[in-house]
Design an enzyme around this catalytic site. Structure first.
Site, mmCIF file in Angstrom:
data_model
loop_
_atom_site.group_PDB
_atom_site.id
_atom_site.type_symbol
_atom_site.label_atom_id
_atom_site.label_comp_id
_atom_site.label_asym_id
_atom_site.label_seq_id
_atom_site.Cartn_x
_atom_site.Cartn_y
_atom_site.Cartn_z
ATOM 1 N N ASP A 54 23.929 68.416 38.393
ATOM 2 C CA ASP A 54 23.489 69.800 38.481
ATOM 3 C C ASP A 54 22.532 69.968 39.664
ATOM 4 O O ASP A 54 21.475 69.339 39.718
ATOM 5 C CB ASP A 54 22.791 70.183 37.175
ATOM 6 N N ASP A 368 24.793 76.287 32.118
ATOM 7 C CA ASP A 368 25.619 76.893 33.170
ATOM 8 C C ASP A 368 26.647 77.836 32.566
ATOM 9 O O ASP A 368 26.833 78.964 33.020
ATOM 10 C CB ASP A 368 26.352 75.806 33.984
#
Ligand code: ADP
Ligand code: MG
Length: 509
Positions: A54, A368
């Site tokens: 990420d 997300d």
């Protein structure tokens, strides 16, 4: 601070230095982009190891001292807070825009011309993306597809259907209000044992074991003052000189506490959540009354309980009324947790499985997906993913450049070219030949604006029919964040470093 402590880099030198730092950062982050992106292992100064792909998490954990790299990390953070996804994309785009700008600087172009051209191109990009975006009819299917696209390659591979379902249901239960979704990571067990509960789950249990383990149709009281006799404060300390006085004092305390308990029970509550402490005598009274009571409940949980049960958080216990209580169809103890079921708008995701590190990465993937679902519901439009919008941007902005007068035209062209970095990187990370993929994509875009490279199968596909979709907002925000940081860096012509500060930090790049 005297001038002796300042190191000044001027003009070209400063600019090159900054661009170099940005590019180094871009190169580091780039290998994590897309479903086939690799992970990074970051060892913090505290020894804590993070394994993630990420973008925002990597940047935060790297704790980069270089000021330019910091600016880029900052723009990824903006992306994270605005949409919750697309952070790697921002960094990769910004770095590529700067790389292309460097080529123009080499040819003697002035930074202000480059900035002007990039701005024109970004304006055009927003227009292209808006025209490309599609509305949708089947909301639940789009939400699922969005979640799957966001989570592909994020360490939830085998279970992404399970998690997509959890994300969709959590979003529906909370009307996509992210702050109404609580995520509890519980290491151990299987990932697929993860579940969603409408309502609030607390990571604690009632104060006494013999309190009820389950209450149906519970009446909830939320209290944020201590259920304890009031402490005599130091200043007004009374001197107790005789046993009679002592007895009177204890009785007064007791009767005060009894009053509190009485009031709470009179409100009809049989399930009490207290943000502060609960005195032993009070615990005993609640236990005898068959009431469940939890103490030192976190403030954030109190807020969620308020939303979920409709109870009001009460500070003045003596004033508690029946109307202040709320309802839950079931409050149940499960292992080390207390589950307070509701009908919305609050939901809790219980994440299980593996080690702490695995579960944290799963949590980021879910974050997300939740962000993307919220963005798509907010704007109501999706784009294809897998490099398809970037190829279309490349194509349409190249056409547009022909209509731009002056030297800015070259900057607009450079911008268009920079967009290729996304499909190129997606291909590279998947072990595909980037030049081959780029050629195939450009060719396909002659007739299909939504053609992208599905790296799962290594083929060019129509992303919309394949369900590789992303919220429009992720891309519009990414191009605007990338432009913002790239132009900010291009505008800098002097770097002034305070030597005292510098000696404490190791510059990046
Ligand atoms: P970011 O932090 O920018 O979201 P990710 O690592 O999540 O970075 O990668 C996002 C990119 O991966 C997007 O461009 C998205 O369209 C792309 N992508 C998602 N699924 C696929 C797929 N099956 N094939 C190719 N690209 C994909
Ligand atoms: Mg992503």
């Amino acid at each position: 601070m005297g001038m002796d402590n300042l190191e000044i880099s001027k003009g070209k030198q400063a600019q090159r230095h900054n661009i170099l730092a940005a590019r180094a950062l871009g190169e580091t982050i780039r290998t994590t982009l897309g479903p086939k992106g690799m992970d990074k292992m970051i060892v913090g100064s505290d020894g804590i190891v993070t394994i993630t792909n990420d973008g925002a998490t990597i940047l935060a954990a790297m704790d980069i001292p270089h000021p330019t790299a910091k600016m880029i990390a900052e723009s990824a953070k903006t992306q994270e807070s605005e949409v919750g996804d697309g952070t790697t994309t921002v960094v990769v785009l910004a770095s590529e825009l700067l790389k292309r700008a460097e080529e123009l600087l080499d040819q003697g172009m002035h930074p202000t011309v480059i900035i002007k051209g990039y701005k024109l191109a970004t304006k055009k990009a927003a227009e292209v993306l808006n025209n490309l975006a599609k509305g949708f009819k089947d909301k639940n299917k789009v939400m699922r597809d969005i979640a799957i696209t966001a989570m592909t390659g994020k360490g939830v591979e085998e279970d992404k259907e399970v998690f997509a379902k959890i994300c969709v249901e959590a979003s529906l239960a909370t009307e996509t209000k992210r702050k109404n979704i609580k995520i509890i990571p519980i290491p151990g067990g299987a990932i697929s044992d993860s579940s969603l509960i409408t309502g609030v789950v607390l990571e604690k249990i009632p104060v006494r074991e013999s309190m009820p383990r389950i209450i149906k149709n519970a009446r909830i009281a939320l209290i944020n003052s201590p259920i304890e006799p009031k402490e005599t404060d130091v200043e007004s300390k009374i001197t107790i000189s005789s046993p009679e006085q002592m007895e009177r004092f204890v009785m007064a305390e007791e009767s005060m506490l009894n009053n509190l308990i009485e009031r709470i029970l009179a409100s009809g509550a049989n399930c009490i959540f207290c943000e502060k402490g609960i005195d032993d005598a009070a615990q005993h009274s609640f236990e005898s009354a068959g009431v469940m009571a939890l103490r030192r409940v976190r403030h954030a949980d109190m807020k969620l309980l308020e939303k979920s049960t409709g109870a009001k958080i009460v500070t003045d216990i003596m004033g508690i009324k029946k109307e202040d209580t709320g309802r839950s169809k079931e409050v149940k103890i499960d292992e080390e947790t207390t589950i307070v079921k509701g009908d919305g708008p609050v939901a809790t995701i219980l994440l299980r499985g593996g080690t702490n590190q695995v579960i944290l990465e799963v949590e980021r993937a879910i974050e997300d997906a939740l962000g993307d679902i919220a963005a798509v519901i907010e704007v109501g439009k999706v784009l294809g993913g897998a490099g398809s919008p970037e190829i279309e941007l490349n194509k349409q902005i190249t056409d547009y450049a022909a209509r731009v007068k002056g030297k800015e035209q070259l900057a607009v062209l450079a911008y268009a070219k920079a967009m290729e970095i996304i499909p190129v990187t997606l291909a590279e990370n998947a072990g595909l030949d980037p030049i081959d993929v780029l050629a195939k994509l450009k060719n396909a875009h002659g007739k299909d604006k939504y053609a992208g490279i599905d790296v799962e199968i290594g083929e060019v596909v129509n992303t919309l029919t394949k369900g590789i979709v992303e919220p429009l907002k992720v891309k519009t925000q990414a191009v605007s964040s990338a432009l913002e940081v790239a132009t900010m860096i291009l505008r800098i012509d002097d770097i002034i470093v305070n030597e005292q500060k510098r000696s404490q930090e190791v510059p990046f790049g």
